[in-house]
Design a protein around this motif. Structure first.
Motif, PDB file in Angstrom:
ATOM      1  N   VAL A 110       0.819  -1.205   0.000  1.00 36.32           N
ATOM      2  CA  VAL A 110       0.000   0.000   0.000  1.00 36.32           C
ATOM      3  C   VAL A 110       0.856   1.259   0.000  1.00 36.32           C
ATOM      4  O   VAL A 110       1.825   1.369   0.746  1.00 36.32           O
ATOM      5  N   GLY A 111       0.460   2.203  -0.840  1.00 32.94           N
ATOM      6  CA  GLY A 111       1.037   3.535  -0.833  1.00 32.94           C
ATOM      7  C   GLY A 111      -0.087   4.526  -0.605  1.00 32.94           C
ATOM      8  O   GLY A 111      -1.217   4.292  -1.044  1.00 32.94           O
ATOM      9  N   THR A 112       0.197   5.616   0.081  1.00 31.91           N
ATOM     10  CA  THR A 112      -0.827   6.639   0.298  1.00 31.91           C
ATOM     11  C   THR A 112      -0.246   8.018   0.035  1.00 31.91           C
ATOM     12  O   THR A 112       0.937   8.261   0.229  1.00 31.91           O
ATOM     13  N   ALA A 113      -1.123   8.895  -0.406  1.00 30.94           N
ATOM     14  CA  ALA A 113      -0.809  10.310  -0.550  1.00 30.94           C
ATOM     15  C   ALA A 113      -2.028  11.058  -0.023  1.00 30.94           C
ATOM     16  O   ALA A 113      -3.130  10.909  -0.553  1.00 30.94           O
ATOM     17  N   ILE A 114      -1.819  11.816   1.026  1.00 28.99           N
ATOM     18  CA  ILE A 114      -2.899  12.597   1.613  1.00 28.99           C
ATOM     19  C   ILE A 114      -2.634  14.055   1.262  1.00 28.99           C
ATOM     20  O   ILE A 114      -1.534  14.566   1.494  1.00 28.99           O
ATOM     21  N   THR A 115      -3.634  14.710   0.688  1.00 26.83           N
ATOM     22  CA  THR A 115      -3.517  16.127   0.359  1.00 26.83           C
ATOM     23  C   THR A 115      -4.555  16.895   1.169  1.00 26.83           C
ATOM     24  O   THR A 115      -5.344  16.295   1.913  1.00 26.83           O
ATOM     25  N   ASN A 116      -4.591  18.191   0.987  1.00 22.23           N
ATOM     26  CA  ASN A 116      -5.595  18.999   1.672  1.00 22.23           C
ATOM     27  C   ASN A 116      -6.996  18.761   1.111  1.00 22.23           C
ATOM     28  O   ASN A 116      -7.987  19.088   1.765  1.00 22.23           O
ATOM     29  N   LEU A 117      -7.113  18.142  -0.075  1.00 20.41           N
ATOM     30  CA  LEU A 117      -8.404  17.928  -0.718  1.00 20.41           C
ATOM     31  C   LEU A 117      -8.824  16.465  -0.851  1.00 20.41           C
ATOM     32  O   LEU A 117     -10.017  16.178  -0.959  1.00 20.41           O
ATOM     33  N   ARG A 118      -7.845  15.547  -0.855  1.00 20.91           N
ATOM     34  CA  ARG A 118      -8.165  14.143  -1.148  1.00 20.91           C
ATOM     35  C   ARG A 118      -7.257  13.182  -0.392  1.00 20.91           C
ATOM     36  O   ARG A 118      -6.174  13.542   0.044  1.00 20.91           O
ATOM     37  N   ALA A 119      -7.732  11.942  -0.295  1.00 18.13           N
ATOM     38  CA  ALA A 119      -6.918  10.819   0.171  1.00 18.13           C
ATOM     39  C   ALA A 119      -6.762   9.887  -1.022  1.00 18.13           C
ATOM     40  O   ALA A 119      -7.751   9.474  -1.631  1.00 18.13           O
ATOM     41  N   LEU A 120      -5.516   9.560  -1.362  1.00 19.03           N
ATOM     42  CA  LEU A 120      -5.234   8.687  -2.490  1.00 19.03           C
ATOM     43  C   LEU A 120      -4.552   7.429  -1.972  1.00 19.03           C
ATOM     44  O   LEU A 120      -3.567   7.513  -1.236  1.00 19.03           O
ATOM     45  N   GLY A 121      -5.080   6.289  -2.333  1.00 17.18           N
ATOM     46  CA  GLY A 121      -4.502   5.012  -1.935  1.00 17.18           C
ATOM     47  C   GLY A 121      -4.034   4.255  -3.161  1.00 17.18           C
ATOM     48  O   GLY A 121      -4.769   4.146  -4.148  1.00 17.18           O
ATOM     49  N   PHE A 122      -2.809   3.731  -3.096  1.00 15.46           N
ATOM     50  CA  PHE A 122      -2.234   2.991  -4.219  1.00 15.46           C
ATOM     51  C   PHE A 122      -2.062   1.537  -3.828  1.00 15.46           C
ATOM     52  O   PHE A 122      -1.502   1.227  -2.780  1.00 15.46           O
ATOM     53  N   SER A 123      -2.541   0.636  -4.670  1.00 12.86           N
ATOM     54  CA  SER A 123      -2.423  -0.798  -4.430  1.00 12.86           C
ATOM     55  C   SER A 123      -1.340  -1.394  -5.320  1.00 12.86           C
ATOM     56  O   SER A 123      -1.404  -1.264  -6.548  1.00 12.86           O
ATOM     57  N   ALA A 124      -0.373  -2.063  -4.704  1.00 14.04           N
ATOM     58  CA  ALA A 124       0.653  -2.744  -5.489  1.00 14.04           C
ATOM     59  C   ALA A 124       0.048  -3.922  -6.246  1.00 14.04           C
ATOM     60  O   ALA A 124       0.538  -4.297  -7.306  1.00 14.04           O
ATOM     61  N   LYS A 125      -1.015  -4.490  -5.716  1.00 10.81           N
ATOM     62  CA  LYS A 125      -1.631  -5.654  -6.364  1.00 10.81           C
ATOM     63  C   LYS A 125      -2.316  -5.289  -7.671  1.00 10.81           C
ATOM     64  O   LYS A 125      -2.244  -6.030  -8.642  1.00 10.81           O
ATOM     65  N   THR A 126      -2.992  -4.128  -7.714  1.00 14.20           N
ATOM     66  CA  THR A 126      -3.673  -3.713  -8.944  1.00 14.20           C
ATOM     67  C   THR A 126      -2.868  -2.693  -9.734  1.00 14.20           C
ATOM     68  O   THR A 126      -3.112  -2.500 -10.922  1.00 14.20           O
ATOM     69  N   GLY A 127      -1.942  -1.999  -9.065  1.00 14.48           N
ATOM     70  CA  GLY A 127      -1.162  -0.967  -9.730  1.00 14.48           C
ATOM     71  C   GLY A 127      -1.962   0.289 -10.008  1.00 14.48           C
ATOM     72  O   GLY A 127      -1.630   1.050 -10.909  1.00 14.48           O
ATOM     73  N   ARG A 128      -3.028   0.530  -9.224  1.00  9.15           N
ATOM     74  CA  ARG A 128      -3.925   1.664  -9.456  1.00  9.15           C
ATOM     75  C   ARG A 128      -4.099   2.519  -8.208  1.00  9.15           C
ATOM     76  O   ARG A 128      -3.993   2.028  -7.094  1.00  9.15           O
ATOM     77  N   TRP A 129      -4.430   3.781  -8.439  1.00  9.86           N
ATOM     78  CA  TRP A 129      -4.801   4.701  -7.373  1.00  9.86           C
ATOM     79  C   TRP A 129      -6.306   4.649  -7.169  1.00  9.86           C
ATOM     80  O   TRP A 129      -7.066   4.603  -8.135  1.00  9.86           O
ATOM     81  N   ILE A 130      -6.733   4.684  -5.933  1.00 14.96           N
ATOM     82  CA  ILE A 130      -8.140   4.840  -5.583  1.00 14.96           C
ATOM     83  C   ILE A 130      -8.227   6.170  -4.830  1.00 14.96           C
ATOM     84  O   ILE A 130      -7.488   6.392  -3.864  1.00 14.96           O
ATOM     85  N   VAL A 131      -9.133   7.042  -5.276  1.00 15.84           N
ATOM     86  CA  VAL A 131      -9.181   8.407  -4.764  1.00 15.84           C
ATOM     87  C   VAL A 131     -10.473   8.657  -4.009  1.00 15.84           C
ATOM     88  O   VAL A 131     -11.562   8.285  -4.468  1.00 15.84           O
ATOM     89  N   LYS A 132     -10.350   9.300  -2.856  1.00 20.93           N
ATOM     90  CA  LYS A 132     -11.504   9.700  -2.046  1.00 20.93           C
ATOM     91  C   LYS A 132     -11.390  11.203  -1.795  1.00 20.93           C
ATOM     92  O   LYS A 132     -10.462  11.673  -1.143  1.00 20.93           O
ATOM     93  N   ARG A 133     -12.334  11.953  -2.346  1.00 25.09           N
ATOM     94  CA  ARG A 133     -12.369  13.405  -2.152  1.00 25.09           C
ATOM     95  C   ARG A 133     -12.966  13.702  -0.788  1.00 25.09           C
ATOM     96  O   ARG A 133     -13.956  13.088  -0.389  1.00 25.09           O
ATOM     97  N   PHE A 134     -12.369  14.654  -0.074  1.00 27.56           N
ATOM     98  CA  PHE A 134     -12.891  15.044   1.223  1.00 27.56           C
ATOM     99  C   PHE A 134     -14.132  15.910   1.052  1.00 27.56           C
ATOM    100  O   PHE A 134     -14.203  16.730   0.131  1.00 27.56           O
ATOM    101  N   GLY A 135     -15.089  15.727   1.949  1.00 30.29           N
ATOM    102  CA  GLY A 135     -16.287  16.547   1.936  1.00 30.29           C
ATOM    103  C   GLY A 135     -16.046  17.881   2.605  1.00 30.29           C
ATOM    104  O   GLY A 135     -14.960  18.141   3.130  1.00 30.29           O
ATOM    105  N   PRO A 136     -17.053  18.733   2.620  1.00 31.68           N
ATOM    106  CA  PRO A 136     -16.903  20.028   3.291  1.00 31.68           C
ATOM    107  C   PRO A 136     -16.675  19.857   4.783  1.00 31.68           C
ATOM    108  O   PRO A 136     -17.177  18.917   5.384  1.00 31.68           O
ATOM    109  N   LYS A 137     -15.934  20.796   5.373  1.00 31.83           N
ATOM    110  CA  LYS A 137     -15.622  20.720   6.799  1.00 31.83           C
ATOM    111  C   LYS A 137     -16.789  21.145   7.649  1.00 31.83           C
ATOM    112  O   LYS A 137     -17.611  21.892   7.343  1.00 31.83           O
TER     113      LYS A 137
END
Length: 137
Positions: A110-137
């Motif tokens: 697993v790889g992750t990149a957390i930004t001020n707007l989104r959480a991005l998760g990377f799977s070594a098994k699929t080789g893809r990013w899965i993105v979750k946009r943060f909702g309003p605060k």
């Protein structure tokens, strides 16, 4: 009637528990190495037995990078890139306007990149990013 003493019960519990502990282990061998150069990224895949190159764009610079297990994660001023030692491929996700890095990590599959707007998760098994946009605060 078969009576078991405390040592027998302890041995029985240990025999059942030990294989379950091994089977559920999170340990993943180091299968990737990342080399960040001025104009390119080089990921070495032990399983693929080769270097896999990803060119950087003009004026693109690396802000942070991590690698471990089967993944490498690179955060630049334009995009976040993930490398999978299982698929031997790079995958990218473009950053949006005003998106800033908070943290990145790479461990196991697993790889992750957390930004001020989104959480991005990377799977070594699929080789893809899965993105979750943060909702309003």
């Amino acid at each position: 009637m078969n009576k078991r003493g405390p040592v027998g019960i302890l041995l029985l519990v240990a025999l059942i528990w030990f294989p379950l502990t091994i089977a559920s282990s999170d340990e993943v061998e180091e299968e990737v190495y990342l080399l960040v150069r001025e104009r390119e990224l080089l990921a070495f895949s032990a399983g693929g037995d080769r270097w896999v190159i990803q060119n950087l764009r003009p004026n693109e610079r690396v802000l942070d990078s991590r690698y471990g297990g089967h993944v490498a994660v690179v955060f630049t001023k334009f995009r976040v890139l993930g490398f999978s030692a299982l698929t031997n491929r790079w995958n990218e996700e473009k950053l949006v306007v005003d998106e800033a890095m908070v943290s990145i990590a790479a461990k196991g599959n697993v790889g992750t990149a957390i930004t001020n707007l989104r959480a991005l998760g990377f799977s070594a098994k699929t080789g893809r990013w899965i993105v979750k946009r943060f909702g309003p605060k």
